[in-house]
Each structure stands twice: as C-alpha cells, then as structure tokens.
Design a protein around this motif. Structure first.
Motif, short mmCIF file in Angstrom:
data_model
loop_
_atom_site.label_atom_id
_atom_site.label_comp_id
_atom_site.label_asym_id
_atom_site.label_seq_id
_atom_site.Cartn_x
_atom_site.Cartn_y
_atom_site.Cartn_z
N ILE A 246 -3.46 -3.01 -4.64
CA ILE A 246 -2.49 -4.09 -4.38
C ILE A 246 -1.23 -3.87 -5.21
N CYS A 247 -1.40 -3.50 -6.47
CA CYS A 247 -0.24 -3.26 -7.34
C CYS A 247 0.58 -2.06 -6.85
N LEU A 248 -0.09 -0.99 -6.42
CA LEU A 248 0.61 0.17 -5.87
C LEU A 248 1.37 -0.20 -4.61
N GLY A 249 0.71 -1.02 -3.76
CA GLY A 249 1.37 -1.48 -2.54
C GLY A 249 2.65 -2.24 -2.83
N THR A 250 2.61 -3.05 -3.87
CA THR A 250 3.81 -3.80 -4.27
C THR A 250 4.89 -2.85 -4.78
N ILE A 251 4.50 -1.86 -5.57
CA ILE A 251 5.47 -0.93 -6.16
C ILE A 251 6.14 -0.09 -5.08
N VAL A 252 5.37 0.47 -4.15
CA VAL A 252 5.97 1.36 -3.14
C VAL A 252 6.86 0.59 -2.17
N LEU A 264 2.97 9.22 2.49
CA LEU A 264 2.34 8.61 1.31
C LEU A 264 2.71 7.14 1.20
N HIS A 265 3.96 6.84 1.47
CA HIS A 265 4.40 5.43 1.44
C HIS A 265 3.64 4.61 2.46
N ALA A 266 3.51 5.16 3.68
CA ALA A 266 2.82 4.42 4.75
C ALA A 266 1.36 4.17 4.38
N VAL A 267 0.69 5.18 3.79
CA VAL A 267 -0.73 5.04 3.43
C VAL A 267 -0.90 4.01 2.32
N LEU A 268 -0.08 4.13 1.25
CA LEU A 268 -0.22 3.20 0.12
C LEU A 268 0.18 1.78 0.51
N ALA A 269 1.20 1.65 1.36
CA ALA A 269 1.61 0.33 1.82
C ALA A 269 0.50 -0.34 2.62
N PHE A 270 -0.21 0.46 3.43
CA PHE A 270 -1.33 -0.07 4.23
C PHE A 270 -2.49 -0.47 3.33
N LEU A 271 -2.89 0.47 2.44
CA LEU A 271 -4.02 0.20 1.54
C LEU A 271 -3.70 -0.91 0.55
N GLY A 272 -2.42 -1.11 0.26
CA GLY A 272 -2.02 -2.11 -0.72
C GLY A 272 -1.98 -3.53 -0.18
N GLN A 273 -2.15 -3.69 1.14
CA GLN A 273 -2.24 -5.04 1.67
C GLN A 273 -3.53 -5.68 1.16
N PRO A 274 -3.47 -6.92 0.62
CA PRO A 274 -4.66 -7.51 -0.01
C PRO A 274 -5.92 -7.50 0.86
N VAL A 275 -5.77 -7.75 2.15
CA VAL A 275 -6.96 -7.75 3.01
C VAL A 275 -7.61 -6.38 3.03
N ILE A 276 -6.81 -5.32 3.16
CA ILE A 276 -7.34 -3.96 3.21
C ILE A 276 -7.89 -3.56 1.84
N ALA A 277 -7.15 -3.88 0.78
CA ALA A 277 -7.58 -3.53 -0.58
C ALA A 277 -8.94 -4.15 -0.90
N LEU A 278 -9.12 -5.42 -0.53
CA LEU A 278 -10.40 -6.09 -0.81
C LEU A 278 -11.50 -5.61 0.12
N ALA A 279 -11.15 -5.16 1.31
CA ALA A 279 -12.15 -4.53 2.19
C ALA A 279 -12.65 -3.24 1.56
#
Length: 452
Positions: A246-252, A264-279
């Motif tokens: 989530i923190c990386l998603g916010t930073i990118v 890399l931006h697209a991947v981290l932005a996707f994984l950094g969404q709270p729903v995905i990160a908690l999944a």
C-alpha cells in the motif's frame, strides 16, 4: 445558531441512545441521520437518497478492505502468529527493558489484531516476563495496553482508521495514512510507556479476579496449545507485506511519478490498491493454517472474520449515511466559516472525538461518527488537501483514545486480566490514555505546522 443547536441535539441523541438506551451504534447513527434530515428540513425523498447513497458509497470500497483485514487478523490470532511476533521482539531486544519490549509487542500486534484480543493473547506472556524480570505487573500491563491502543486508533488496516479515512475521501491514499499513522502511533506509544514506567518498581496490590495471574509455567502451557508456532517470516508477512504494498502504491502514484509510467509502475500501482494488497495478505495468511484440514480451518476463520467484521461494517455504513445527510445541509458551510475564524482547526475534530469516546466508550464509533461529522467542513477549515485530510484522521484518532474508562470494554479487559482494582485502573490505564490523546493531538498539530 439554530444549525449548531440541532447538531448538539444529534450528538446528544447518539450518546444517550448508545449509553443509556443501549441501542446498537448502527441504529443510533441511522436514527441520527433520519433526524438530521428532518431537522434540517430536507425533502423526504432526498433524505432517503442521502442515507442509502452515503451507506453504499463508503462500504463500496472500504467494506472489502475492512473484511479482508479482519479475516487476516483472525487467522493470525488463531495460528499463534501473535506469540511468534512477541517472541521475535523479545529476542531482538533481550530482557533488559521489559516495559519497552511489551510496548513494542503491543504496537506491532495491534495493527492486524483488535486491541482487546491482542491483550488477551499476550496477557500470559506479559505476566511471565513481569515475574521473570521482577517488574510490577501493573507497569507491564499499562505498557502493553498503551502499545496496543496506539496502533489501534491510528494505523490501517484497523477498521476505525480505515473507516475514518474513507469518510474523509482518502480511499486512494491509505498508504499516506499508514505512514503518518505509524509515526503518530509511535509517539503516543512512547508517551504511554513513560507513564507505565513510573510503576515499574512500585508495590501495587492486586485484587482477586476470575482471571488468575499467569506465571512462566502457564505461559509455556498456553504456547504449547498452539502446537508448532509459525516462523517469524510467516507470522509478520500477512500484515507487513500488505502495508509495504500500500505504501509503495502511494509512492509510485505521487505527482512526480518517481519510477515513471512503465510496467513496474503499473504493477506496483495495481498491487498497492488496498483491496489487492490485503488479498495478497490473506493468501500469505493461509500459509499459517495447520497441516491436515486446511480447507475446514480456512472456512472457519473466514466465517469468524465475517462475523467480527459485520458490526463494524454496519457502523461504518451508518456513519457514512449520517455524514452524507450532514453534507447535504448548510451546516458544513456555517460551521466551517465560524470555526475558521476561531482558528482551532485540527483541535475541533479532536474535541468532538474525545467527547464521543469518553461518553460512549467505543473508539471505532468515535472515529466513524466524528469523521462523518467533520467531512463537510474540511474546505472551510483549510484541511481539504490530502495531507490535511490525513492529519484530520490523526486528530480524530487522538480524540478516539481520550479516554478509556469504565464504559470501554478495553478498560475492563486490561484491569480484569491484570487483576487491577477499578481505582488502580483509573490511576494507571485511564490516565495513560489521557496522556496518549493529548500527546497525540500535540504531535498532529506540530506536524500540521510543517506539512500544511
């Protein structure tokens, strides 16, 4: 002035309904939303639309995050991961600073696990350490309780801070809430620790309780009841990996785009969404299930998590409904303009949250209700930037820990499991939460001078 009187009556209604009438906060907030609509003379159809729209909008995104976070917490709690986390901290710090050690343990464990449950799980470990290091049980109890309490009120994915962030429009900025929340929580945990340390070598008499004082042997027995404990990596991963993502998603996603706009931006932005990160966190938590009947265990933990999350979801949704009705009235403009001339800024949400917390006992209800209440006023208060909203969440969190006393279930968990008298509980635990709240809002105010 009539607008303010109506608001005061609505707040009084919520407090009386939840304390005297023992009405569930969900119904109290829903009732307050209806009363607000009629009191502010909204068209009847608009009242219903505001309530249903506000309820659905807040849960449409935050609801999934709250549920996933609760399920992860249940799995960590039942697997013995909290014990592993605690023992890892003890190995790193040794036994020279017992109150600091249990404070850090509480700080970490309460990010995924509710503070009440965390205290019960760690109670025997805390008492065993107190006996082994000849430190007052009261000092260790307050240090553990204030460490747990700090992250409980400031750091997502704990439901209260998540709900407050959602009410204030920070669904896409949870990483920023986490980063600031961890910092503010650290300061308030240290404040609680310093207060607890005053009692480290005082002989404070304990009372008879249904919960016995557990010594080293009892701790070993409790530890053995979990079977083989998970490794530190497995224990920490389900909560630390989602927070990192989530923190990386916010930073990118910062305007400067520090890593560009590529893959890399697209991947981290996707994984950094709270729903995905908690999944991802939930998938990692599944590695903590015991060998054998993993499918049954998983189904059981998910069921327990959903049952635990349900009342929080309803309260959060009702808070969103209440906030939606208030935002449709002229109250926000009036209060915002009035309060902005007083220059109290962040102290206003703090005082409202503290009043609600002290009156009805629940930090979560205080966080949800106050965030719904102040959301329409942020522009007039000069807090409508992302950082302004984040600091508002922190100010509300500071109020939501001020103070824990006899109407708070956590107060009774701490005093009963520590065999403190009520008077001792007030002198130690209640005063500690007062100090934490005041230190918290002071920290938030100082941050506002630099960041706003």
């Amino acid at each position: 002035m009539g607008l303010v009187l109506i608001l005061i009556v609505l707040i009084a209604f919520i407090v009386v309904a939840t304390t005297k009438l023992k009405l569930h906060p969900f119904l109290a907030l829903l009732g307050a939303a209806l009363l607000a609509g009629f009191a502010y003379q909204m068209p009847a159809n608009d009242i219903v639309k505001s309530i249903t729209g506000g309820f659905g909008n807040i849960l449409g995104y935050i609801g999934i995050v709250i549920t996933l976070g609760t399920i992860i917490g249940i799995i960590l709690e039942r697997s013995g991961a909290a014990i592993t986390m605690a023992e890892t901290v003890i190995k790193l710090l040794g036994e020279r600073f017992p109150t600091l050690t249990v404070s850090i343990i509480g700080y970490l464990v309460s990010i995924p696990v509710f503070c009440d449950s965390g205290y019960v799980i760690l109670n025997s470990l805390k008492n065993a350490l107190a006996a082994r290091m000849k430190v007052s049980v009261v000092a260790m109890s307050v240090a553990l309780a204030t460490g747990l309490y700090a992250t409980h009120t400031f750091v997502p994915p704990t439901p209260g801070p998540i709900a407050a962030a959602g009410n204030l429009g920070l669904e896409s900025q949870l990483g920023l809430v986490i980063l600031v929340g961890l910092s503010v929580a650290m300061v308030t945990a240290l404040a609680g620790l310093f207060w607890a340390s005053r009692f480290a070598h005082k002989d404070i008499p304990l009372v008879e309780s249904a919960v016995p004082t557990l010594e080293t042997e009892d701790y070993e027995q409790m530890r053995a009841s979990y079977g083989t404990l998970p490794s530190p990596a497995k224990a920490f991963a389900p909560i630390m990996v989602p927070i990192l993502l989530i923190c990386l998603g916010t930073i990118v996603n910062l305007p400067a785009r520090p890593i560009g706009e590529g893959l890399l931006h697209a991947v981290l932005a996707f994984l950094g969404q709270p729903v995905i990160a908690l999944a991802v966190g939930l998938a990692l938590a599944c590695t903590l299930l015991k060998p054998g009947n993993k499918r049954e265990q998983f189904e059981d933990r998910v069921t327990q998590g959903i049952l635990a999350a349900a009342p929080i979801l309803l309260i959060t949704g009702a808070g969103g409904a209440f906030g939606s009705v208030l935002s449709a009235t002229p109250l926000g403009d009036y209060l915002g303009n009035t309060l902005s001339t007083l220059g109290i800024g962040l102290f206003m949400p703090f005082l409202v949250a503290a009043a609600l917390k002290s009156a009805q006992g629940s930090s979560t209800v205080s966080l949800v209700t106050t965030s719904a209440l102040v959301a329409p006023m942020l522009t007039q208060l000069g807090l409508d930037s992302d950082m302004g909203r984040v600091l508002t969440v922190m100010a509300i969190g500071s109020g939501a820990m001020t103070v824990s006393h006899a109407n708070d279930s956590f107060f009774w968990v701490v005093t009963q499991f520590s065999r403190m008298s009520v008077a001792t509980g007030y002198k130690t635990q209640t005063v500690a939460t007062l100090i934490q709240g005041l230190v918290g809002i002071t920290t938030v105010w100082l941050l506002s001078l630099v960041l706003l």
